[in-house]
Write a protein that holds these residues in place. Structure first.
Motif, mmCIF file in Angstrom:
data_model
loop_
_atom_site.group_PDB
_atom_site.id
_atom_site.type_symbol
_atom_site.label_atom_id
_atom_site.label_comp_id
_atom_site.label_asym_id
_atom_site.label_seq_id
_atom_site.Cartn_x
_atom_site.Cartn_y
_atom_site.Cartn_z
ATOM 1 N N LEU A 32 0.738 -1.202 0.060
ATOM 2 C CA LEU A 32 0.211 0.085 0.130
ATOM 3 C C LEU A 32 0.770 1.223 0.028
ATOM 4 C CD1 LEU A 32 -2.525 -1.231 2.719
ATOM 5 C CD2 LEU A 32 -2.569 -1.309 0.111
ATOM 6 N N PHE A 33 2.138 1.022 0.410
ATOM 7 C CA PHE A 33 2.850 2.281 0.651
ATOM 8 C C PHE A 33 4.434 1.797 0.079
ATOM 9 C CE2 PHE A 33 1.726 0.855 4.538
ATOM 10 C CZ PHE A 33 2.972 0.576 5.190
ATOM 11 N N LEU A 34 5.161 2.685 0.020
ATOM 12 C CA LEU A 34 6.907 2.021 -0.111
ATOM 13 C C LEU A 34 7.418 1.584 1.321
ATOM 14 C CD1 LEU A 34 9.104 2.511 -1.960
ATOM 15 C CD2 LEU A 34 9.913 4.725 -0.838
ATOM 16 N N GLY A 35 7.678 0.590 0.837
ATOM 17 C CA GLY A 35 8.323 -0.401 1.800
ATOM 18 C C GLY A 35 7.194 -1.261 2.633
ATOM 19 N N ASP A 36 6.109 -1.216 2.225
ATOM 20 C CA ASP A 36 5.112 -2.133 3.014
ATOM 21 C C ASP A 36 5.425 -3.440 2.903
ATOM 22 O OD1 ASP A 36 2.839 -2.673 4.049
ATOM 23 O OD2 ASP A 36 1.496 -2.549 2.340
ATOM 24 N N THR A 37 5.598 -4.220 3.982
ATOM 25 C CA THR A 37 5.565 -5.676 3.857
ATOM 26 C C THR A 37 4.479 -6.580 4.241
ATOM 27 O OG1 THR A 37 6.735 -5.680 5.953
ATOM 28 C CG2 THR A 37 8.029 -5.775 3.799
ATOM 29 N N GLY A 38 3.079 -5.584 4.554
ATOM 30 C CA GLY A 38 2.090 -6.205 5.276
ATOM 31 C C GLY A 38 1.248 -6.910 4.446
ATOM 32 N N ARG A 39 0.362 -7.929 5.009
ATOM 33 C CA ARG A 39 -0.366 -8.606 4.060
ATOM 34 C C ARG A 39 -1.667 -8.499 3.966
ATOM 35 N NH1 ARG A 39 2.434 -14.554 5.168
ATOM 36 N NH2 ARG A 39 4.748 -14.148 4.745
ATOM 37 N N ALA A 44 -8.801 -3.919 5.821
ATOM 38 C CA ALA A 44 -8.585 -4.771 7.283
ATOM 39 C C ALA A 44 -7.963 -4.035 8.200
ATOM 40 C CB ALA A 44 -7.909 -6.225 7.083
ATOM 41 N N ARG A 45 -6.880 -3.227 7.487
ATOM 42 C CA ARG A 45 -5.804 -2.662 8.305
ATOM 43 C C ARG A 45 -6.468 -1.368 8.993
ATOM 44 N NH1 ARG A 45 -0.152 -2.344 4.934
ATOM 45 N NH2 ARG A 45 -0.430 -4.339 3.812
ATOM 46 N N ARG A 46 -7.599 -0.720 8.361
ATOM 47 C CA ARG A 46 -8.343 0.266 8.897
ATOM 48 C C ARG A 46 -8.942 -0.300 10.134
ATOM 49 N NH1 ARG A 46 -8.970 1.809 3.293
ATOM 50 N NH2 ARG A 46 -7.644 3.632 2.756
ATOM 51 N N ALA A 47 -9.679 -1.371 10.176
ATOM 52 C CA ALA A 47 -10.427 -1.839 11.089
ATOM 53 C C ALA A 47 -9.523 -2.056 12.154
ATOM 54 C CB ALA A 47 -11.125 -3.216 10.615
ATOM 55 N N LEU A 48 -8.412 -3.010 11.827
ATOM 56 C CA LEU A 48 -7.365 -3.065 12.958
ATOM 57 C C LEU A 48 -7.103 -1.957 13.650
ATOM 58 C CD1 LEU A 48 -5.411 -5.037 14.569
ATOM 59 C CD2 LEU A 48 -3.970 -4.750 12.599
ATOM 60 N N CYS A 49 -6.572 -0.771 12.925
ATOM 61 C CA CYS A 49 -6.165 0.644 13.565
ATOM 62 C C CYS A 49 -7.253 1.099 14.599
ATOM 63 C CB CYS A 49 -5.874 1.692 12.377
ATOM 64 S SG CYS A 49 -4.385 1.449 11.766
#
Length: 238
Positions: A32-39, A44-49
């Motif tokens: 989603l952005f430079l250097g992003d290694t998330g899956r 889902a990331r917004r819900a987690l945040c």
């Protein structure tokens, strides 16, 4: 040197060097952005945040995050476990939040902030939990008025303070804290009516309500409030 060797050498000289591989783009890797290694995907990331920022994800107030949380529940649970956290999710009530996982004797860090409740805040939470239970039995939304909450808290004044004005400020502060933590949500178009969050059902079990109710019943009948509750109430006003 024989002909075959010469031919092979000439072929190698005539061939162009292989082009370097093009760098992977965000689109190629799903980043989603430079250097992003998330899956996890963005939703889902917004819900987690929202879960980590707290206090909860509410199906009514945050329908997008709620839907994403249900869709990626297993992945979110797994990531929270990496942080020694547990996902508490009530599908019927439409509410989810995080709490520290019970790690038994394992030495684990505590990420979630906690603060002791004052006596008045504890009584107010119990009252809201009881109102929520009564509304559930009727199949209705749990809606309360601010004046009704103030009146319900007034029966405990003699256990805390003889200063009526000061006690009123404490009650107002307790109600404001419930709003800040989204346990009370102001109804649209109303200045003094609130809906009680179903999260209280997960925070207080029926056994908790019964035990607390008995303790506060004794206080209403004239026994003084515990010293630590009085001290906590004084600290809250500072």
């Amino acid at each position: 040197m024989n002909w075959s060797e010469t031919e092979i050498e000439n072929e190698g000289e005539g061939q162009a060097a292989p082009a370097p591989a093009a760098p992977a783009t965000n689109k190629d890797t799903g980043a989603l952005f430079l250097g992003d290694t998330g899956r996890l995907p963005a939703e889902a990331r917004r819900a987690l945040c929202q879960l980590l920022a707290g206090p909860s994800v509410d199906a009514q107030r945050q329908p997008t995050q709620w839907t994403a949380l249900l869709r990626h529940e297993d992945a979110v649970r797994s990531l929270l476990c990496e942080l020694f956290l547990e996902l508490v999710l009530d599908r019927d009530g439409g509410i989810a939040f995080t709490r520290q996982a019970d790690t038994a004797e394992l030495d684990s860090p505590t990420l979630l902030r906690s603060a002791p409740l004052t006596f008045i805040e504890s009584v107010l939470l119990l009252h809201l939990r009881q109102q929520l239970a009564e509304a559930d039995t009727r199949g209705e939304r749990a809606v309360v008025e601010e004046l009704e909450l103030v009146e319900a808290m007034s029966i405990y004044q003699k256990n805390v303070s003889t200063d009526q004005a000061g006690y009123g400020k404490r009650v107002a502060a307790a109600i404001a804290k419930m709003r800040e933590n989204q346990l009370l949500s102001k109804l649209r178009g109303s200045e003094d009516r609130y809906e009680i969050s179903p999260a209280l059902k997960l925070l207080f079990s029926a056994e908790d309500v019964q035990a607390l109710g008995e303790a506060y019943r004794q206080l209403r009948e004239g026994e003084p409030a515990p010293a630590e509750a009085e001290a906590a109430g004084e600290d809250a006003d500072e």
